[in-house]
Write an enzyme that holds these catalytic residues in place. Structure first.
Site, PDB file in Angstrom:
ATOM      1  CE  LYS A  73      -7.198   1.532   2.214  1.00  0.00           C
ATOM      2  NZ  LYS A  73      -7.440   0.273   2.923  1.00  0.00           N
ATOM      3  CB  SER A  87      -0.965  -0.015   1.182  1.00  0.00           C
ATOM      4  OG  SER A  87      -1.887   1.047   1.102  1.00  0.00           O
ATOM      5  CG  HIS A  88       0.387   3.675   3.411  1.00  0.00           C
ATOM      6  ND1 HIS A  88      -0.402   2.564   3.610  1.00  0.00           N
ATOM      7  CD2 HIS A  88       0.822   4.037   4.644  1.00  0.00           C
ATOM      8  CE1 HIS A  88      -0.430   2.268   4.890  1.00  0.00           C
ATOM      9  NE2 HIS A  88       0.308   3.142   5.546  1.00  0.00           N
ATOM     10  CG  ASP A 148      -5.746   1.151  -1.110  1.00  0.00           C
ATOM     11  OD1 ASP A 148      -4.854   2.003  -0.937  1.00  0.00           O
ATOM     12  OD2 ASP A 148      -5.795   0.089  -0.454  1.00  0.00           O
ATOM     13  NE  ARG A 149      -3.729   3.530   2.785  1.00  0.00           N
ATOM     14  CZ  ARG A 149      -3.540   3.430   4.092  1.00  0.00           C
ATOM     15  NH1 ARG A 149      -3.411   4.504   4.819  1.00  0.00           N
ATOM     16  NH2 ARG A 149      -3.468   2.245   4.673  1.00  0.00           N
ATOM     17  CG  ASP A 153      -2.704  -0.376  -2.765  1.00  0.00           C
ATOM     18  OD1 ASP A 153      -2.621   0.753  -2.250  1.00  0.00           O
ATOM     19  OD2 ASP A 153      -3.403  -1.284  -2.291  1.00  0.00           O
ATOM     20  CG  ASP A 202      -2.272   4.278  -1.672  1.00  0.00           C
ATOM     21  OD1 ASP A 202      -3.065   4.269  -2.623  1.00  0.00           O
ATOM     22  OD2 ASP A 202      -2.251   3.378  -0.802  1.00  0.00           O
TER      23      ASP A 202
END
Length: 542
Positions: free
Chosen positions: A376, A113-114, A281-282, A279, A277
């Protein structure tokens, strides 16, 4: 097909967290480490024979190699079909959509992710279920059990697959479809939003800067914002995915997206700024001189969702993670719909979405989404904001001011204490838990405690329970402090302290730090954080 059975030894640290298994990249590169975890996942889901899976990741270091390994293990388990993003790329929301769109049995998503990427940074792998959402706690427990019991795994002895050319191929009797990672997702967005209105917005001179942070959303933003919606070329920056995210930290917040924030707070700011981010999703939303907190963004999107075609008939409900501010609760009350408070982790929204109990969900950690997927979705949030701005003919700051005038403002901040020695972090949380019964009535920093608890959750759909999800301390006057240990780090423990103060009337323009000073002081006093951890200031404040 030749299938080789490899003897192996279990690793004792492969317990999935809130977003799958995250470790240092070098840990995943240790022989048998990735293979053990993938094989254990197949064991936990009842095998792969005849099943269809989606596979892709955010392009960070080791992404391609891991995909080849997963393909070979899937073939050895008799999988019928695997759908892979071209170049091994798939944003997390796009992967969720593909699982649902193709009726797949699940998907493997490679991302941390982030978190930063690179050989000396972080890597991750999670399994998403047939509904497109993250594996349930029950399934992740089965995966963990299988990792502890594994003694061997099967892998197909085949050549690596060409991931760069779109098309269909067969390996060991398993069909592999290498697909355009953007196309199906883009089509879905066109169904949800009024693309004509957004095109007109850009055609009328609306300006924007989207920072893809050298991560997976770059190709999606270039295609949708610039090619389809007509935003000028150059609207999207840092749009080419990089194995180490341009040596940056792909977390869309004012600290790590500093260049974007500096631009948006300058005299040359475009009308809107946004970032996503690692991947995809943010998200982060910024107006001219105006930062929209993730908690506020969730509330504002929910309050204005009816301006987009997909939500024109209203929303069924809202769900937010427990640490997220109560701003969304006020919107739900005004709309006459329920608002559910869940533990942190998108998987807790899945049952509510599947049951039709909620339409829009969000977390304070910059994640928002809706019933269109079970993850998300960063770019979705950006497009919904654009749709709202086009429909209301307002600026970002105007939407924010109007919202606060109507609902009041939940002043909010998160303080992260990263890589804290785990024993020290656990000691602090234990210290908090021993005080819970005695805190109500106590006065700290001039604030009176009204309630304190260790948040527990019972899913209203399937009855699953989750305990010890974070310490909540409520104060008279609409203040709240929350302590929890994050499950997304790869080194030590991350203590997250969330601070909130509701202000109903006024101009709502006071500095955040000033409004939150009393609750911050009270929280630190009660927790003895500095004394227990040796940390006097947080590493990141957002």
């Amino acid at each position: 097909m030749t299938v080789t059975t490899i003897s192996t030894t279990a690793f004792d640290h492969q317990k999935p967290g809130t977003s799958g298994l995250r470790k240092k990249t070098r840990a995943f590169m240790v022989p048998h480490y990735l293979e053990n975890y993938v094989a254990a996942t197949f064991t936990a889901i009842g095998g792969g024979a005849g099943k269809c899976f989606v596979l892709g990741g955010d392009g960070r270091f080791f992404n391609r190699e891991a995909i080849q390994t997963i393909l070979k293990i899937a073939a050895a388990h008799g999988a019928a079909r695997v759908i892979v993003g071209q170049g091994g790329l798939l944003s997390t929301p796009a992967a969720s959509h593909l699982i649902r769109h193709h009726g797949a049995d699940g998907g493997f998503i490679l991302s941390a992710s982030h978190n930063p990427g690179g050989i000396d940074a972080d890597f991750g792998l999670k399994f998403n279920a047939a509904n497109g959402g993250p594996a349930s706690e029950a399934l992740t427990a089965k995966i963990h059990e299988a990792t502890l019991a594994i003694q061997s795994y099967d892998i197909a002895d085949v050549d690596d697959v060409n991931l760069d050319n779109i098309g269909q191929m067969q390996i060991a009797g398993m069909r592999i479809d290498v697909v355009d990672p953007v196309a199906d997702y883009s089509d879905l967005m066109a169904e949800l939003f009024d693309f004509d209105a957004i095109r007109a917005l850009f055609a009328g001179g609306f300006t924007m800067r989207f920072d893809a942070m050298h991560a997976v959303t770059g190709p999606y933003a270039h295609r949708i914002l610039e090619d389809i919606l007509g935003a000028p070329k150059g609207t999207v920056v840092n749009g080419i995915p990089s194995e180490d995210f341009g040596k940056g930290h792909p977390d869309p917040n004012p600290i790590w997206a500093k260049d974007l924030m500096d631009l948006m707070m300058s005299d040359t700011a475009p009308d809107m700024g946004a970032a996503s981010d690692g991947d995809g999703d943010r998200n982060m939303i910024v107006g001219k001189g105006t930062y929209i907190t993730p908690s506020d963004s969730l509330a504002m999107l929910a309050a204005n969702a009816h301006h987009a075609p997909a939500y024109k008939d209203g929303i069924a409900g809202i769900a937010r993670s427990m640490p997220t501010s109560a701003a969304a609760d006020r919107v739900a009350e005004a709309l006459g719909v329920p608002c559910f408070e869940t533990p942190t982790g998108w998987k807790f929204f899945g049952t509510l979405l599947d049951a039709g109990r909620v339409t829009i969900c969000g977390e304070e950690s910059a994640g928002t989404g809706s019933h269109h997927v079970r993850e998300k979705d960063g770019l979705w949030a950006v497009l919904l904001w654009l749709n709202i701005l086009a429909a209301r003919d307002m600026t970002v700051a105007g939407v924010q001011a109007d919202h606060w005038q109507r609902f009041g403002r939940n002043y909010y901040a998160r303080h992260d204490y990263e890589a804290v020695e785990t024993a020290r972090a656990d000691k602090m949380m234990a210290h908090l838990r021993t005080q819970l019964d005695d805190l109500p009535g106590q006065v700290h920093a001039g604030l009176t405690v009204t309630k304190a608890d260790d948040f527990a959750y019972t899913d209203p759909v399937d009855g699953a329970t989750s305990a010890a999800q974070g310490i909540r301390i409520f104060f008279e006057g609409g203040a709240r402090a929350v302590f929890r240990l994050s499950g997304t780090g790869t080194e030590g423990a991350t203590i997250r302290l969330y601070l909130e103060q509701f202000v109903g009337e006024g101009d709502h323009a006071a500095p955040v730090a000033d409004v939150l000073e009393a609750v911050r002081t009270a929280a630190l006093e009660i927790s003895a954080l500095a004394e227990t951890t040796g940390r006097s200031v947080p590493d990141v404040e957002t």
